[in-house]
Design a protein around this motif. Structure first.
Motif, PDB file in Angstrom:
ATOM      1  N   GLY A   1       0.899  -1.212  -0.132  1.00 59.35           N
ATOM      2  CA  GLY A   1      -0.021   0.020   0.050  1.00 59.35           C
ATOM      3  C   GLY A   1       1.016   1.302   0.023  1.00 59.35           C
ATOM      4  N   GLN A   2       2.113   0.969  -0.536  1.00 57.24           N
ATOM      5  CA  GLN A   2       3.057   2.442  -0.383  1.00 57.24           C
ATOM      6  C   GLN A   2       2.388   3.551  -1.317  1.00 57.24           C
ATOM      7  OE1 GLN A   2       7.249   2.834  -2.421  1.00 57.24           O
ATOM      8  NE2 GLN A   2       7.461   1.807  -0.801  1.00 57.24           N
ATOM      9  N   ILE A   3       2.636   4.579  -0.980  1.00 53.35           N
ATOM     10  CA  ILE A   3       2.129   5.629  -1.796  1.00 53.35           C
ATOM     11  C   ILE A   3       2.879   6.216  -2.943  1.00 53.35           C
ATOM     12  CG2 ILE A   3       1.429   8.284  -1.762  1.00 53.35           C
ATOM     13  CD1 ILE A   3       0.371   8.047   0.872  1.00 53.35           C
ATOM     14  N   VAL A   4       2.846   6.147  -4.114  1.00 56.97           N
ATOM     15  CA  VAL A   4       3.566   6.541  -5.243  1.00 56.97           C
ATOM     16  C   VAL A   4       3.078   7.908  -5.912  1.00 56.97           C
ATOM     17  CG1 VAL A   4       4.501   5.937  -7.356  1.00 56.97           C
ATOM     18  CG2 VAL A   4       3.939   4.048  -5.544  1.00 56.97           C
ATOM     19  N   ILE A   5       3.928   8.756  -5.950  1.00 56.18           N
ATOM     20  CA  ILE A   5       3.596  10.127  -6.521  1.00 56.18           C
ATOM     21  C   ILE A   5       4.658  10.530  -7.722  1.00 56.18           C
ATOM     22  CG2 ILE A   5       3.490  12.645  -6.042  1.00 56.18           C
ATOM     23  CD1 ILE A   5       3.154  11.794  -3.210  1.00 56.18           C
TER      24      ILE A   5
ATOM     25  N   TYR B   1       8.894  15.995 -14.951  1.00 51.43           N
ATOM     26  CA  TYR B   1       9.669  17.246 -15.026  1.00 51.43           C
ATOM     27  C   TYR B   1      10.017  17.194 -16.665  1.00 51.43           C
ATOM     28  CZ  TYR B   1      13.638  20.179 -14.142  1.00 51.43           C
ATOM     29  OH  TYR B   1      14.454  21.373 -13.952  1.00 51.43           O
ATOM     30  N   HIS B   2       9.425  18.501 -17.081  1.00 53.20           N
ATOM     31  CA  HIS B   2       9.536  18.769 -18.694  1.00 53.20           C
ATOM     32  C   HIS B   2       9.357  17.621 -19.451  1.00 53.20           C
ATOM     33  CE1 HIS B   2      10.547  22.764 -16.936  1.00 53.20           C
ATOM     34  NE2 HIS B   2      11.416  22.286 -16.378  1.00 53.20           N
ATOM     35  N   VAL B   3       8.337  16.833 -19.016  1.00 56.43           N
ATOM     36  CA  VAL B   3       8.092  15.621 -20.011  1.00 56.43           C
ATOM     37  C   VAL B   3       6.570  15.597 -20.512  1.00 56.43           C
ATOM     38  CG1 VAL B   3      10.095  14.283 -19.719  1.00 56.43           C
ATOM     39  CG2 VAL B   3       7.994  13.958 -18.241  1.00 56.43           C
ATOM     40  N   ASP B   4       5.806  15.068 -21.233  1.00 54.63           N
ATOM     41  CA  ASP B   4       4.460  15.148 -21.346  1.00 54.63           C
ATOM     42  C   ASP B   4       4.213  13.698 -20.904  1.00 54.63           C
ATOM     43  OD1 ASP B   4       2.039  14.692 -22.270  1.00 54.63           O
ATOM     44  OD2 ASP B   4       2.355  15.860 -24.437  1.00 54.63           O
ATOM     45  N   PRO B   5       3.255  13.836 -19.921  1.00 52.66           N
ATOM     46  CA  PRO B   5       2.630  12.589 -19.308  1.00 52.66           C
ATOM     47  C   PRO B   5       2.361  11.441 -20.362  1.00 52.66           C
ATOM     48  CG  PRO B   5       2.101  14.364 -17.929  1.00 52.66           C
ATOM     49  CD  PRO B   5       2.445  14.884 -19.145  1.00 52.66           C
ATOM     50  N   SER B   6       1.785  11.906 -21.449  1.00 53.25           N
ATOM     51  CA  SER B   6       1.401  10.951 -22.424  1.00 53.25           C
ATOM     52  C   SER B   6       2.483  10.411 -23.010  1.00 53.25           C
ATOM     53  CB  SER B   6       0.360  11.680 -23.407  1.00 53.25           C
ATOM     54  OG  SER B   6       1.247  12.507 -24.371  1.00 53.25           O
TER      55      SER B   6
ATOM     56  N   LYS C   1       7.280  -5.728 -18.760  1.00 53.46           N
ATOM     57  CA  LYS C   1       7.130  -5.239 -17.305  1.00 53.46           C
ATOM     58  C   LYS C   1       7.404  -3.716 -17.128  1.00 53.46           C
ATOM     59  CE  LYS C   1       8.168  -9.192 -14.361  1.00 53.46           C
ATOM     60  NZ  LYS C   1       9.089  -9.729 -13.200  1.00 53.46           N
ATOM     61  N   TRP C   2       8.472  -3.393 -18.090  1.00 56.99           N
ATOM     62  CA  TRP C   2       8.902  -1.834 -18.072  1.00 56.99           C
ATOM     63  C   TRP C   2       7.777  -0.795 -18.608  1.00 56.99           C
ATOM     64  CZ3 TRP C   2      14.468  -2.507 -19.907  1.00 56.99           C
ATOM     65  CH2 TRP C   2      15.350  -3.016 -18.935  1.00 56.99           C
ATOM     66  N   ARG C   3       7.385  -1.360 -19.628  1.00 64.72           N
ATOM     67  CA  ARG C   3       6.050  -0.554 -20.462  1.00 64.72           C
ATOM     68  C   ARG C   3       5.051  -0.650 -19.587  1.00 64.72           C
ATOM     69  NH1 ARG C   3       6.733   0.623 -25.697  1.00 64.72           N
ATOM     70  NH2 ARG C   3       8.134  -0.384 -26.915  1.00 64.72           N
ATOM     71  N   ASP C   4       4.440  -1.891 -18.893  1.00 59.25           N
ATOM     72  CA  ASP C   4       3.264  -1.578 -17.791  1.00 59.25           C
ATOM     73  C   ASP C   4       3.633  -0.892 -16.713  1.00 59.25           C
ATOM     74  OD1 ASP C   4       2.111  -3.608 -19.738  1.00 59.25           O
ATOM     75  OD2 ASP C   4       2.693  -5.342 -18.158  1.00 59.25           O
ATOM     76  N   ALA C   5       4.702  -0.786 -16.298  1.00 59.37           N
ATOM     77  CA  ALA C   5       5.027   0.132 -15.005  1.00 59.37           C
ATOM     78  C   ALA C   5       4.914   1.547 -15.400  1.00 59.37           C
ATOM     79  CB  ALA C   5       6.384  -0.386 -14.506  1.00 59.37           C
ATOM     80  N   LEU C   6       5.408   1.931 -16.499  1.00 61.43           N
ATOM     81  CA  LEU C   6       5.324   3.478 -17.165  1.00 61.43           C
ATOM     82  C   LEU C   6       4.001   3.743 -17.336  1.00 61.43           C
ATOM     83  CD1 LEU C   6       8.258   3.485 -19.488  1.00 61.43           C
ATOM     84  CD2 LEU C   6       8.150   4.539 -17.391  1.00 61.43           C
ATOM     85  N   THR C   7       3.248   2.831 -17.944  1.00 56.32           N
ATOM     86  CA  THR C   7       1.762   3.194 -18.229  1.00 56.32           C
ATOM     87  C   THR C   7       1.189   3.326 -17.077  1.00 56.32           C
ATOM     88  OG1 THR C   7       1.762   1.981 -20.145  1.00 56.32           O
ATOM     89  CG2 THR C   7      -0.266   2.227 -19.216  1.00 56.32           C
TER      90      THR C   7
ATOM     91  N   ALA D   1       2.287   3.965 -13.738  1.00 52.00           N
ATOM     92  CA  ALA D   1       2.411   5.057 -13.048  1.00 52.00           C
ATOM     93  C   ALA D   1       2.163   6.585 -13.504  1.00 52.00           C
ATOM     94  CB  ALA D   1       4.229   5.241 -12.963  1.00 52.00           C
ATOM     95  N   SER D   2       2.122   6.536 -14.835  1.00 51.15           N
ATOM     96  CA  SER D   2       1.674   7.817 -15.432  1.00 51.15           C
ATOM     97  C   SER D   2       0.392   8.299 -15.337  1.00 51.15           C
ATOM     98  CB  SER D   2       2.010   7.698 -17.118  1.00 51.15           C
ATOM     99  OG  SER D   2       1.109   6.640 -17.667  1.00 51.15           O
ATOM    100  N   SER D   3      -0.563   7.176 -14.716  1.00 45.47           N
ATOM    101  CA  SER D   3      -1.844   7.477 -14.608  1.00 45.47           C
ATOM    102  C   SER D   3      -2.113   7.759 -13.156  1.00 45.47           C
ATOM    103  CB  SER D   3      -2.723   6.024 -15.065  1.00 45.47           C
ATOM    104  OG  SER D   3      -2.522   5.026 -14.128  1.00 45.47           O
TER     105      SER D   3
END
Length: 543
Positions: A96-100, A104-109, A135-141, A143-145
């Protein structure tokens, strides 16, 4: 800031690409967290060796409450960053760790779709690390949400850093509020009573004292209250164990540390008795919360600080814990909360948790448990130490321990309680030992009258009351001296240690076995002395 080799628990883990932001945005954010006294982990480049994240990094992620991911232009070009991201999101699911995320000057999309610079990095990964790409792609997707911060929005970097640090501080304080306090039996009601004395709604400056004997729970209460209310204050400091800290360094340096933490200025050093006007001005601008834990008599610098703060900041609160009520008088305390033993049912519950690792008593142990709780007089420390010492012991071992407890104090309790005794002057020590050995339960007036100096004796007794070493209770039309059994046994142990093997060399005798032993021995000595005088010319032969 945390050492990268440490195995401690952190509040925040910072994930970032060093080449992009280490000396810029990340360093500013780290400084802002540090100013908020937030414990965070920031890695060293030396930890990034090999193909997998190191055990130290994995442990830091697992033990953190919050992870901040700083997505920069080339974040995805670091397989280290991507591996950290996967680990962080695993901890989010498991713990249940909080992730924020911080964009930084990148488009979230671009992060979500792995396009732009993020897409370019994956061209290489598809060739060399095909088994890890999904795994890396899923993690980025994922986190970005998540809800986070976008540095491209119209605000300065300084404003963004300040906002993030404030948000993290608030989240951590909310987590403290929601912490399950059931593990601390009977603590909730005590916390609420202290908070009612603090009266946060009032705009005045309040100094509240928490007073009681050693091991009764003063520090635990103060710590819980501090974490629950600290978000209402701009500057805060919890100075733990002032007694010990002042023994390590001069009192004035401890005072400087308090002011340094309140103002969030680690480089601040006053070094003089007088607080400079400029620092006073800064203090007046900060609504502060200060806890001075275990303050002892004679610690004039912090007493002076506490006494002056009412001239500084509206709405500030100071909490002082002590064994000595006179300290609270010197500090100008407005309200005093006296910490007493736990209620009977709560005391039993705490003991069961320590002795049986459950909330109920197994068959056959209720009578013994009641006896132990009665012996400990509902003192939380005593209950914890005694309960732990009896865990997984047989019934016979319980009975043996109870017999021994009547003769000697548990070492951990003894050390805690003896601190108050060591601070007494020589006359007060003698009086304390007299009460422990002879006068517990006796009429106060009678004990006072038989002293050489009744006025001085009464003053000494008042000091013992103020240090929570004795109490005076009204019973059977008389004011009687009362002393906790643990304190009485501590005093008797001190006397016994004057001569462990020879009771006759001790300053006081109260146990009938010791008295009988000394009288018999003296009778033999007197007989031999008389025998020797009657037959001076005859040799003495001891068989």
């Amino acid at each position: 800031m945390a050492s990268s080799s440490s195995q401690r628990k952190y509040e925040v883990f910072l994930s970032f690409r060093g080449e992009d932001t280490r000396k810029g945005f990340t360093s500013h954010l780290a400084a802002a967290l540090d100013q908020k006294q937030i414990q965070f982990f920031i890695d060293d480049e030396e930890l990034k060796k090999g193909d997998e994240i190191s055990p130290a990094l994995a442990n830091a992620i697992e033990t953190s409450d919050i992870s901040i991911i700083i997505f920069s232009k080339d974040y995805a070009s670091s397989k280290w960053c991507l591996s950290e991201l996967v680990k962080i999101l695993d901890c989010k699911k498991m713990n249940g760790q909080i992730v924020i995320p911080v964009f930084y000057h990148v488009d979230p999309s671009d992060v979500r779709k792995q396009s732009g610079s993020f897409g370019e990095a994956f061209v290489e990964y598809e060739k060399n690390f095909p088994h890890k790409v999904k795994k890396w792609r899923d993690a980025l997707t994922e986190a970005s949400s998540l809800s986070g911060y976008d540095a491209t929005e119209s605000r300065t970097e300084a404003e963004l850093v300040k906002e993030i640090a404030a948000d993290i501080s608030k989240k951590l304080e909310d987590m403290s509020d929601s912490t399950d306090l059931d593990g601390f039996v009977g603590l909730n009601s005590r916390i609420e009573e202290v908070k009612s004395l603090l009266c946060l709604e009032s705009r005045d400056v309040r100094i509240v004292g928490i007073w009681g004997m050693g091991g009764i729970g003063k520090t635990t209460i103060a710590s819980a209250v501090f974490h629950q209310i600290s978000r209402h204050f701009q500057g805060k400091c919890f100075m733990a164990n002032v007694r010990e800290e002042s023994n390590k360094m001069e009192a004035i340096h401890v005072r400087d540390e308090v002011i340094s933490q309140v103002l969030g200025d680690k480089n601040l050093k006053i070094g003089t008795l007088v607080i400079h006007q400029n620092i006073r001005k800064r203090l007046r601008q900060v609504k502060m919360l200060i806890v001075l834990d275990e303050v002892h008599d004679g610690f004039t610098q912090l007493e002076s600080l506490a006494g002056e703060l009412d001239k500084f900041t509206t709405g500030s609160r100071i909490i002082i814990t002590t064994r000595d009520k006179q300290v609270l008088d010197k500090c100008g305390v407005n309200y005093v909360y006296e910490v007493e033993g736990l209620e009977h049912n709560k005391a039993l519950e705490l003991f069961y948790r320590k002795a049986f690792r459950q909330n109920n008593c197994p068959p056959g142990f209720l009578g013994l448990s009641l006896e132990v709780v009665h012996y400990a007089r509902n003192n939380p420390l005593a209950l914890e130490v005694l309960g732990s010492s009896l865990y997984q012991k047989s019934k016979q071992q319980w009975e043996d321990r109870l017999h021994n407890l009547r003769l000697i104090s548990e070492p951990n309790i003894y050390k805690v309680l003896k601190i108050s005794y060591d601070e007494l002057n020589s006359k007060e020590k003698e009086m304390f030992l007299d009460i422990a050995c002879f006068f517990k339960g006796e009429d106060l007036d009678l004990v006072t009258r038989i002293q050489d100096n009744p006025i001085s004796a009464r003053h000494g007794l008042n000091n013992l009351v103020g240090k929570s070493l004795i109490k005076i209770s009204s019973w059977n039309r008389a004011n009687r001296l009362q002393m906790h059994d643990l304190l009485q046994e501590m005093g008797q142990t001190i006397v016994c240690q004057e001569s462990v093997k020879e009771p006759g060399k001790r300053s006081r005798l109260w146990d009938h076995i010791d008295v009988s032993h000394v009288l018999k021995k003296n009778k033999v000595k007197n007989y031999l002395f008389d025998f020797y005088n009657a037959r001076r010319d005859a040799p003495l032969i001891f068989l």
